[in-house]
Design an enzyme around this catalytic site. Structure first.
Site, mmCIF file in Angstrom:
data_model
loop_
_atom_site.group_PDB
_atom_site.id
_atom_site.type_symbol
_atom_site.label_atom_id
_atom_site.label_comp_id
_atom_site.label_asym_id
_atom_site.label_seq_id
_atom_site.Cartn_x
_atom_site.Cartn_y
_atom_site.Cartn_z
ATOM 1 N N ARG A 1 -14.925 9.351 -26.931
ATOM 2 C CA ARG A 1 -14.506 8.702 -25.875
ATOM 3 C C ARG A 1 -15.396 8.255 -24.927
ATOM 4 N NH1 ARG A 1 -8.750 8.307 -22.357
ATOM 5 N NH2 ARG A 1 -9.535 6.519 -21.051
ATOM 6 N N ARG B 1 -10.390 2.437 -25.932
ATOM 7 C CA ARG B 1 -10.842 3.761 -26.153
ATOM 8 C C ARG B 1 -10.809 4.065 -27.596
ATOM 9 N NH1 ARG B 1 -7.429 2.615 -21.953
ATOM 10 N NH2 ARG B 1 -5.331 3.019 -22.195
ATOM 11 N N ASP C 1 -2.733 12.176 -23.475
ATOM 12 C CA ASP C 1 -1.916 12.365 -22.112
ATOM 13 C C ASP C 1 -0.895 13.563 -22.611
ATOM 14 O OD1 ASP C 1 -3.121 10.435 -20.498
ATOM 15 O OD2 ASP C 1 -1.860 8.851 -21.804
#
Length: 161
Positions: A73, A82, A87
């Site tokens: 990334r 991306r 997360d």
């Protein structure tokens, strides 16, 4: 943890990340969504994974960053395209409010691409939630179904290259 990809072999990046999460105990269905915020870009594939772990939110953030680095990334534009975005969404019994880590994730209630797959793994966490965008998130199938189609040469991901 929430995972998304909209560059290159989207399903391949998600699959590798799931394989690299040692404590993974469940994977939601695969959802395709338009990007939220940022520049014009291709659609995302999104999943949520459940973990059974003793890692702290901070340790999970480090794992997220390792997974993103493994997917090469590159952070050029905030909310830009991306290969992999990972997360920390929720850690049972733990909260964090730091510059680089907020748990529960501060925008998860605004994002159907988080809440719909999260509801598959932890319905109690989405109880009472309603989709503010009324269905802009399309379920492509279970993790197993989409992964099987991805493995078939005629059905590979045709997302953004």
């Amino acid at each position: 943890m929430g995972l998304g990809s909209n560059l290159g072999n989207r399903m391949g990046y998600l699959t590798q990340a799931v394989m690299d999460i040692a404590d993974c105990v469940g994977v939601s269905g695969v959802y395709e969504t338009d990007p939220v915020g940022g520049p014009a870009q291709g659609q995302f594939l999104n999943i949520v994974v459940g973990l059974h772990t003793k890692q702290s939110a901070r340790q999970l953030l480090e794992l997220c960053q390792q997974l993103e680095a493994a997917a090469e990334r590159i952070r050029e534009v905030r909310w830009g395209p991306r290969t992999l975005d990972v997360d920390v969404l929720w850690v049972d019994g733990e909260k964090a409010d730091e510059a680089d880590l907020v748990v529960p994730h501060p925008r998860m209630l605004e994002r159907a691409f988080v809440m719909l797959p999260l509801g598959e793994l932890a319905p109690d966490l989405v109880e009472g939630w309603t989709d503010p965008h009324n269905g802009d998130c399309v379920r492509l199938g279970s993790w197993e179904e989409v992964a099987a189609r991805h493995d078939h040469p005629d059905q590979r991901d045709q997302g953004v290259s």
